[in-house]
Write an enzyme that holds these catalytic residues in place. Structure first.
Site, PDB file in Angstrom:
ATOM      1  CG  ASN A  90      -0.955   7.912 -53.893  1.00  0.00           C
ATOM      2  OD1 ASN A  90      -0.473   6.787 -53.761  1.00  0.00           O
ATOM      3  ND2 ASN A  90      -0.538   8.747 -54.841  1.00  0.00           N
ATOM      4  CE1 TYR A 155       7.991   5.859 -48.340  1.00  0.00           C
ATOM      5  CE2 TYR A 155       8.717   3.697 -47.577  1.00  0.00           C
ATOM      6  CZ  TYR A 155       7.836   4.481 -48.308  1.00  0.00           C
ATOM      7  OH  TYR A 155       6.801   3.884 -48.981  1.00  0.00           O
ATOM      8  CE  LYS A 159       4.326   5.851 -47.297  1.00  0.00           C
ATOM      9  NZ  LYS A 159       3.046   6.344 -47.865  1.00  0.00           N
TER      10      LYS A 159
END
Length: 244
Positions: A90, A155, A159
């Protein structure tokens, strides 16, 4: 997988979505380990709260992307509880990076914290799970890993890497280990957004509402506890953002 007394390691578990993940798995009877970087006070309070509720728990300070930190944590958990059964990747960082202002440091930071850190934990834990004969890994991705948005390029790329990592690891670790991802949409307000921005976002979402960290925690729990026949799956929990 029956989670009673299973060992669950959650990276970035002291705050926000991570905290909700910790609480959800604790309620299912698991023994909880989680990492944190700077939130020592929150981590200590969480461990204290879990022990008060008779949930064995331990928190580890960790620098995402450093193999030595990963190895030390997994070694301690093997000595403490016999190793881990479930890994939830996470931990991640998120901040605005307009293209004209991106630095090499920004790029390296996102690739290290968000992608390399998840790889190192999944690589080392996954090999141990494979030897043991079973295990579950869930990576927390982002809908922007499939549909990047502006001003967050490093970012979004990190991902996208999480999604690719999930599918590749699912092949490498099969058949003993199931590897899946949950891809959140808007479940927490973006830093720097106004009320007007939030209202516009809600208007454009098919479900016309913002989600919550609990939605992500419940989806993660489903992939771990409720099915042993999913691997390489990316479960979107985004209010319909991907089909917008």
């Amino acid at each position: 997988m029956n989670l009673q007394n299973k060992v669950v390691l959650i990276t970035g578990g002291a705050r926000r979505v991570g905290r909700c993940l910790v609480e959800n798995f604790a309620r299912r009877g698991a023994r909880i380990a989680f990492t944190y970087k700077t939130s020592k006070k929150d981590a200590d309070l969480m461990v204290k709260h879990l022990y008060k509720n008779e949930v064995p728990a331990v928190a580890y300070p960790a620098e995402m992307g450093k193999l030595n930190d990963v190895a030390k944590i997994l070694k301690d958990l093997k000595k403490r509880w016999g190793g881990i059964d479930v890994l939830i990747n996470n931990a991640a960082d998120f901040y605005r990076t307009p293209l004209e202002k991106i630095t090499e440091k920004d790029w390296d930071h996102f690739m290290t914290v968000n992608l390399k850190g998840s790889f190192l934990f999944a690589w080392q834990a996954g090999l141990e799970m494979k030897k043991k004969g079973f295990g579950k890994i869930v990576n927390i991705a982002d809908w922007a890993g499939e549909r990047p948005y502006r001003n967050y390029l490093p970012y979004c790329v990190s991902k996208s890497g999480i999604i690719g990592l999930t599918k590749a690891l699912a092949k490498e670790l099969a058949p003993e280990v199931c590897v899946n991802a949950v891809s959140p949409g808007p479940v927490l307000p973006l830093t720097g957004t106004t009320n007007a921005d939030q209202k516009k976002l809600i208007r454009n979402l098919p479900l016309k509402k913002i989600g919550s960290p609990r939605d992500i925690a419940e989806a993660t729990l489903f992939l771990v506890e409720k099915t042993d026949f999913a691997t390489g799956t990316v479960l979107a929990v985004d209010g319909g953002r991907l089909i917008q």
